[in-house]
Design a protein around this motif. Structure first.
Motif, mmCIF file in Angstrom:
data_model
loop_
_atom_site.group_PDB
_atom_site.id
_atom_site.type_symbol
_atom_site.label_atom_id
_atom_site.label_comp_id
_atom_site.label_asym_id
_atom_site.label_seq_id
_atom_site.Cartn_x
_atom_site.Cartn_y
_atom_site.Cartn_z
ATOM 1 N N HIS A 104 0.740 -1.273 0.152
ATOM 2 C CA HIS A 104 0.132 -0.220 -0.068
ATOM 3 C C HIS A 104 0.751 1.121 0.042
ATOM 4 O O HIS A 104 0.435 2.453 0.011
ATOM 5 N N ARG A 140 4.132 2.670 -5.582
ATOM 6 C CA ARG A 140 3.780 3.581 -6.447
ATOM 7 C C ARG A 140 3.814 3.014 -7.931
ATOM 8 O O ARG A 140 5.017 2.048 -8.189
ATOM 9 N N LYS A 149 -4.318 -2.467 -5.085
ATOM 10 C CA LYS A 149 -4.457 -1.213 -5.191
ATOM 11 C C LYS A 149 -5.882 -0.700 -4.440
ATOM 12 O O LYS A 149 -5.848 0.490 -4.143
ATOM 13 N N THR A 200 -4.582 0.134 -1.050
ATOM 14 C CA THR A 200 -4.073 1.393 -0.963
ATOM 15 C C THR A 200 -4.779 2.684 -1.299
ATOM 16 O O THR A 200 -4.705 3.505 -0.524
ATOM 17 N N LEU A 201 -5.914 2.506 -2.078
ATOM 18 C CA LEU A 201 -6.923 3.545 -1.977
ATOM 19 C C LEU A 201 -7.479 3.688 -0.683
ATOM 20 O O LEU A 201 -7.660 4.876 -0.209
ATOM 21 N N VAL A 236 -5.282 5.547 1.732
ATOM 22 C CA VAL A 236 -5.085 6.887 1.538
ATOM 23 C C VAL A 236 -6.572 7.506 1.844
ATOM 24 O O VAL A 236 -6.350 8.663 2.255
ATOM 25 N N LEU A 291 -6.973 12.989 -4.234
ATOM 26 C CA LEU A 291 -7.411 11.749 -5.084
ATOM 27 C C LEU A 291 -6.931 11.759 -6.335
ATOM 28 O O LEU A 291 -6.190 11.401 -6.921
ATOM 29 N N VAL A 307 -3.876 10.379 -8.573
ATOM 30 C CA VAL A 307 -4.102 9.674 -9.943
ATOM 31 C C VAL A 307 -2.987 10.213 -10.799
ATOM 32 O O VAL A 307 -2.436 9.565 -11.514
ATOM 33 N N ARG A 364 -0.164 7.399 -8.397
ATOM 34 C CA ARG A 364 0.022 6.541 -7.238
ATOM 35 C C ARG A 364 -1.305 5.907 -6.833
ATOM 36 O O ARG A 364 -1.294 5.181 -5.878
ATOM 37 N N LEU A 365 -2.192 6.176 -7.234
ATOM 38 C CA LEU A 365 -3.550 5.479 -7.249
ATOM 39 C C LEU A 365 -4.289 5.142 -8.682
ATOM 40 O O LEU A 365 -4.012 5.826 -9.751
ATOM 41 N N ASP A 366 -5.028 4.139 -8.705
ATOM 42 C CA ASP A 366 -5.771 3.554 -9.718
ATOM 43 C C ASP A 366 -6.930 4.743 -10.220
ATOM 44 O O ASP A 366 -7.808 4.690 -9.087
ATOM 45 N N VAL A 423 -10.559 5.222 -8.139
ATOM 46 C CA VAL A 423 -10.574 6.463 -7.611
ATOM 47 C C VAL A 423 -12.092 7.124 -8.333
ATOM 48 O O VAL A 423 -12.940 7.629 -7.366
#
Ligand SMILES: [Fe+2]
Ligand SMILES: [Fe+2]
Ligand SMILES: [Fe+2]
Length: 439
Positions: free
Chosen positions: A325, A328, A348, A351-352, A355, A378, A382, A386-388, A392
């Motif tokens: 988590h 990146r 993923k 991780t989200l 965050v 968020l 993205v 760093r995030l999918d 998101v």
């Protein structure tokens, strides 16, 4: 997906034992040595197999209730004001998990003195309620505290025996001390406590013990113990894990995961920060930016999560789901620097969830972000890869559903935390201030 997880309770506790010992470098191996000695004593006393097993398992995690660093250090002193409190806290954390009920009772009494054990429990052969196991653990724990690990272990036998004998019948159970006086004469008894052999010895004892296999539901219940263990360590993050699990499950539900996979996501969410047990509370609670050294400790926590969970040998990649988590997508995260293609959808999601919970939850030194602020953060994450993006998007479209799942879970966790504190305050009305130091 198959509901049998073929996970053995003994293996789980051995991993948990390692996690607790990592909290403080002075304690490395303490739990395994105590489990080893207590099992030996129980064997010499010819206790029934189930009680022997419970004593072994209790030894592996007996100080689980000692959650803060302050408490850990204090516990190594021979006389400890906090001793009773960490016994009760350990009992409390474990007793709701049915397969560990007997173990919880033993842990509850592992700092009781022999003379405090009710008279009807002191007659030879009297068993049950954790007192006898607690007495055996108490003796093993004190022997370990008397061992100087810088010196040859065999050479300390006589001196340790002298200390123990001075308190027999008062502090220590006479039959347990008699058993110790026999086995202490065997060099191998001491030599197996070397870090090179102890793990193998414990595995051997686990093999001899009745095997308790646990299924997916029980594994989930077991992971809930970790939620309390991790989150009760610091009041600043006292509900963080619950928020992460609930957010991850809500996201996974929206993606159409079936029940078993949802349960696995919840387990991974519950365990994602287990490596934080190794990070001192002062750092977790520091309201100011961390310096390089402090941040280095934080950067280690997911490595420990990975390794602790990997040893559990679960038939899925839960250790990766839980521990990636802070990775990146471009490989600039920590600790493995894995890239997007090697990060699973489940990782993923965690991780989200991590965050989102961190930015949306209230902390003692700041309140959680509003929906607009959270959206902006968020979105920028993205853009930074760093995030999918798709996840998101789902979160933003279902914000109220996901946010209310998070809130509900965190309220529930606050209530659990308060009940835990109330329990300790009620058990130790005079030590109210000491109980507060715990957190
Ligand atoms: Fe203890
Ligand atoms: Fe201990
Ligand atoms: Fe983390």
């Amino acid at each position: 997906m198959n509901r049998t997880v073929n996970c053995r309770l003994g293996d789980l506790l051995l991993s948990l034992s390692q996690a607790i010992d990592m909290m403080n470098s002075c304690l490395v191996g303490h739990h395994r040595r105590v489990a080893y000695m207590a099992y030996h004593l129980a064997d010499a006393l010819k206790l029934p197999p189930e009680e022997k097993q419970n004593i072994l398992l209790a030894g592996l995690i007996h100080d689980i209730g000692a959650l803060s660093l302050r408490e850990r250090l204090d516990m190594m002193q021979f006389e400890s004001d906090f001793a009773r409190m960490h016994c009760e806290a350990g009992y409390y954390l474990l007793h709701l998990f049915q397969p560990l009920r007997g173990v919880a009772e033993i842990i509850r009494y592992h700092h009781h003195w022999w003379k405090e054990v009710p008279a009807h429990r002191r007659v030879p052969g009297a068993k049950g309620d954790g007192f006898r196991g607690g007495q055996i653990l108490h003796l093993a724990d004190r022997i370990d505290a008397l061992i100087n690990r810088q010196e040859n272990i065999i050479s300390q036998e006589i001196e340790i025996a002298r200390h123990i004998s001075a308190e027999v019948g008062d502090r220590f159970m006479p039959a347990a001390v008699a058993a110790f006086n026999t086995i202490r004469q065997y060099e191998y008894f001491w030599l197996y406590m070397s870090p090179y052999y102890i793990q193998r010895k414990i595995r051997e004892y686990l093999e001899e013990s009745p095997v308790t296999e646990i299924g997916l539901e029980e594994l989930l219940a077991f992971s809930e113990i970790f939620v309390n263990l991790i989150d009760f360590k610091s009041r600043f993050t006292a509900t963080h894990t619950s928020g992460v699990s609930a957010t991850a499950v809500a996201l996974a539900r929206l993606l159409g995961f079936e029940e078993d996979r949802l349960m696995l996501i919840r387990i991974a969410g519950n365990l994602h920060d287990i490596g934080k047990l190794t990070v001192p509370t002062e750092i977790l609670e520091k309201p100011a930016p961390l310096d390089y050294k402090e941040f280095s400790m934080i950067r280690s926590h997911t490595f420990y999560t990975f390794n602790i969970l990997e040893t559990l040998n679960l038939p899925w990649d839960i250790h990766k789901w839980a521990s990636f988590h802070h990775e990146r997508f471009k490989g600039t995260g920590y600790p493995f620097h894995v890239k997007e293609d090697d990060i699973s959808l489940e990782a993923k999601i965690i991780t989200l969830a991590d965050v989102f919970t961190a930015i949306a939850e209230d902390r003692p030194y700041r309140s959680g972000m509003s929906r607009e602020e959270a959206d902006a953060v968020l979105e920028s994450m993205v853009a930074e890869k760093r995030l999918d993006a798709r996840l998101v998007e789902i979160l933003r479209e279902n914000y109220l559903y996901i946010d209310s799942a998070r809130r509900t879970a965190q309220h529930e966790a606050t209530r659990r935390y308060a009940t835990f504190q109330d329990h300790l305050h009620a058990a130790f009305p005079k030590e109210q201030a000491a109980a507060d130091l715990f957190f």
